[in-house]
Design an enzyme around this catalytic site. Structure first.
Site, PDB file in Angstrom:
ATOM      1  N   GLY A  51      51.833  26.574  30.279  1.00  0.00           N
ATOM      2  CA  GLY A  51      52.267  25.786  31.426  1.00  0.00           C
ATOM      3  C   GLY A  51      53.769  25.804  31.639  1.00  0.00           C
ATOM      4  O   GLY A  51      54.242  25.633  32.769  1.00  0.00           O
ATOM      5  N   VAL A  55      55.575  33.936  26.769  1.00  0.00           N
ATOM      6  CA  VAL A  55      56.150  34.421  25.509  1.00  0.00           C
ATOM      7  C   VAL A  55      55.961  35.936  25.445  1.00  0.00           C
ATOM      8  O   VAL A  55      54.857  36.451  25.655  1.00  0.00           O
ATOM      9  CB  VAL A  55      55.486  33.752  24.287  1.00  0.00           C
ATOM     10  CG1 VAL A  55      56.094  34.294  22.997  1.00  0.00           C
ATOM     11  CG2 VAL A  55      55.666  32.237  24.355  1.00  0.00           C
ATOM     12  N   LYS A  69      60.605  33.250  24.447  1.00  0.00           N
ATOM     13  CA  LYS A  69      59.940  32.323  25.364  1.00  0.00           C
ATOM     14  C   LYS A  69      60.799  32.186  26.620  1.00  0.00           C
ATOM     15  O   LYS A  69      61.917  31.679  26.557  1.00  0.00           O
ATOM     16  CB  LYS A  69      59.738  30.963  24.694  1.00  0.00           C
ATOM     17  CG  LYS A  69      59.080  29.925  25.592  1.00  0.00           C
ATOM     18  CD  LYS A  69      58.621  28.702  24.807  1.00  0.00           C
ATOM     19  CE  LYS A  69      59.741  27.922  24.186  1.00  0.00           C
ATOM     20  NZ  LYS A  69      59.295  26.718  23.460  1.00  0.00           N
ATOM     21  N   ASP A 164      57.809  15.132  18.074  1.00  0.00           N
ATOM     22  CA  ASP A 164      56.508  15.580  18.586  1.00  0.00           C
ATOM     23  C   ASP A 164      55.764  16.389  17.523  1.00  0.00           C
ATOM     24  O   ASP A 164      55.281  17.492  17.792  1.00  0.00           O
ATOM     25  CB  ASP A 164      56.701  16.414  19.855  1.00  0.00           C
ATOM     26  CG  ASP A 164      55.409  16.549  20.663  1.00  0.00           C
ATOM     27  OD1 ASP A 164      54.491  15.733  20.459  1.00  0.00           O
ATOM     28  OD2 ASP A 164      55.319  17.481  21.490  1.00  0.00           O
TER      29      ASP A 164
END
Length: 560
Positions: A51, A55, A69, A164
């Site tokens: 999204g 890569v 990326k 995260d």
């Protein structure tokens, strides 16, 4: 557009074969294939799309294979996202740890789209084996948990909070002996010392299933303990094969993390060691101060349960498979051979006399362009060598400082653990000061209202204020823990200063590399057009047929 699958040179749709190596051309499935980013990285093939971006497998000018990326074009104008990615590159590059995916570089494409250059690994995100296998064998869970705890310890030693931690942000690859190695990745929303927040008011970044309770509370400081909570959720999931809580909504996850007591692992997984169950329960404590003192303490506890094989520190295997992309030296040699053959053709068709001006001019321009390409190539190789040498020097300097940081951080962890075991106060000086001021305010109010009669409550409040003042004094006084914290911060600052100095020195060279690569690409496209024009002009002459047959297989093969 078409591209040569061997040398990555781009062609028009009507072209059939590469003029350099004779390979049949392929239609480009991605417009960036063959592009050179930052003057150093040639995009070879797409590894995956998501999204946020794509890569690519890429080849570094120094022959190393890397993953890049590149964000989607729609993010070109997102300054906040660009700053987040640049921060990820800076903070991750500082950390340099076997259990953290290495980020080597950051830059912008010619359309100002951000990209990250990372080490190229073979494996899968941790969420895949969890979905596929369910609960892990104990030693496997302990080993991967150790890797994550070590990676977090390194990040926290440098004041970087991931924010995260979840299975999707853990990449599991293999070492040379086939043993799994877990690497933390995607530090894009990490919080580093001194960073201003890049999120808007009310915006939440993270994954609710793995988020610590304090992350949902407004204005509460985010600390390394938040990452430890997320680690606890991941450990629980690896051992039990499921999450500690279940919900179908964001509100449900928030409520569970803030109020629901997670089940003990021993009650979910028969045979789970009580030590592991207690550790996960501590990691999932609602209050940060009730969790382990730091990630080093988690490493110590997990290491005490893991096998010797699981405790061993391993490096992930690097991908060394060759990619059929000839270097610029070989390609330039092939172009020169083609120019030589064109000159032979001209000499055959117009022996002893001058060729028509248009042909002579094209041939002269081709020769001049190849000379300029050669000069630029040598200049780029010299610049790349200088950049590479500086990067190697910087890496060696950083490793020495990182070792000193890790040694201090472990000593600090032991002191913190001893303080907790001895029942020492864990509250900060500011917390003791707040309690003292609260008691003092109560005392002043009581003094104004109780008249001339002493009160037992007043005496108790006075004693509590005095105790808080003494605790504040003790907390503010020099201590071994505070001394180590000061030394640790000084080392962090030293690493940051050296990295900042190096970035400044390197940027000028990198800008020259970018400019050189842009000019070489334009020149090679000009060489391609000139070569095509000369070929179309000289092909009808029968005396050139044997030379064109020699070219048909590709001049790179002809000179090989």
């Amino acid at each position: 557009m078409k591209v040569c699958p061997t040398c990555r040179l781009r062609y028009n749709d009507e072209d059939v074969a590469c003029l350099v190596d004779g390979s049949p051309l392929a239609r480009m499935t991605d417009p960036r294939i063959g592009a050179v980013l930052g003057g150093r990285y040639t995009l070879v093939e797409v590894l995956g799309r998501g999204g946020m971006g794509t890569v690519y497998r890429a080849r570094h000018a120094g022959e190393r294979l890397v993953a890049i990326k590149v964000l989607h074009d729609r993010f070109a104008d997102d300054a906040a996202l660009r700053e987040r990615l640049e921060r990820e590159a800076r903070s991750t590059k500082q950390l340099a740890h076997p259990n953290i995916v290495e980020v080597m570089d950051f830059g912008l494409t010619e359309t100002l789209v951000p990209y990250l250059v990372m080490e190229l690994l073979q494996g899968e995100p941790l969420d895949q084996p969890i979905k596929r296998d369910g609960a892990f064998e104990l030693d496997r869970a302990l080993m991967l948990g150790l890797h994550l705890a070590r990676g977090l310890a390194r990040a926290h030693d440098f004041g970087v909070i991931h924010r995260d931690v979840k299975p999707e942000n853990v990449f599991v690859c293999s070492s040379d002996d086939g043993t799994s190695v877990a690497k933390l990745m995607d530090f894009g929303i990490a919080l580093a010392p001194g960073d201003r927040r890049l999120t808007a008011a009310g915006q939440f970044l993270g994954s609710p299933k793995y988020t610590a309770p304090e992350r949902f509370r407004a204005r509460e400081e985010i600390t390394p303990a938040s990452d430890l909570y997320a680690l606890g959720v991941v450990l629980f999931e690896m051992v039990a094969g499921r999450l500690p809580f279940a919900s179908e909504s964001m509100a449900g996850w928030v409520l569970h993390h803030m109020e629901t007591v997670p089940p003990e692992l021993t009650s979910v997984v028969p045979g789970c060691p009580p030590v592991l169950s207690r550790l996960v329960a501590e990691l999932l404590a609602k209050e940060p101060k009730h969790r382990p003192v730091d990630a080093h303490a988690v490493v110590s506890t997990l290491g005490s349960m893991a096998s010797e094989k699981a405790r061993r520190v391993r490096q992930a295997s690097t991908i060394s498979r060759e990619i059929a992309v000839p270097d610029e030296n070989a390609r330039l040699g092939a172009w020169r051979e083609r120019a030589r053959l064109y000159q032979l053709m001209v000499d055959r068709v117009w022996p002893g006399v001058s060729a028509p001006p248009a042909i002579a001019n094209d041939l002269a321009e081709l020769t001049g362009a190849l000379g300029r390409l050669d000069a630029l190539r040598k200049e780029a190789q010299s610049l790349e060598a200088a950049v590479g040498a500086e990067e190697a020097r910087q890496k060696a300097d950083r490793q020495r400082l990182v070792h000193a940081v890790e040694t201090l951080a472990r000593d600090l962890s032991q002191l913190r653990s001893q303080t907790r075991l001895q029942g020492g106060a864990e509250e900060s000086a500011s917390e003791h000061l707040d309690r003292y001021r609260l008691q003092l305010a109560k005392l002043i109010h009581m003094d104004a209202t109780m008249g001339s009669t002493p009160s037992p409550l007043g005496l108790e409040t006075l004693r509590e204020a005095l105790a808080a003042y003494e605790a504040w004094t003790a907390a503010a006084a020099p201590s071994p823990t505070r001394d180590l914290e000061f030394q640790l911060q000084a080392l962090r600052d030293q690493v940051e200063r050296k990295d900042a100095e190096s970035r400044q020195e390197q940027e000028s060279r990198k800008e020259q590399l970018r400019a050189s690569a842009d000019e070489r690409i334009q020149l090679e496209q000009r060489v391609l057009r000139l070569s095509r024009a000369l070929g179309e002009t000289l092909r009808p002459f029968p005396q050139n047929r044997d030379l064109f047959r020699k070219m048909r297989g590709g001049t790179m093969r002809a000179i090989g």
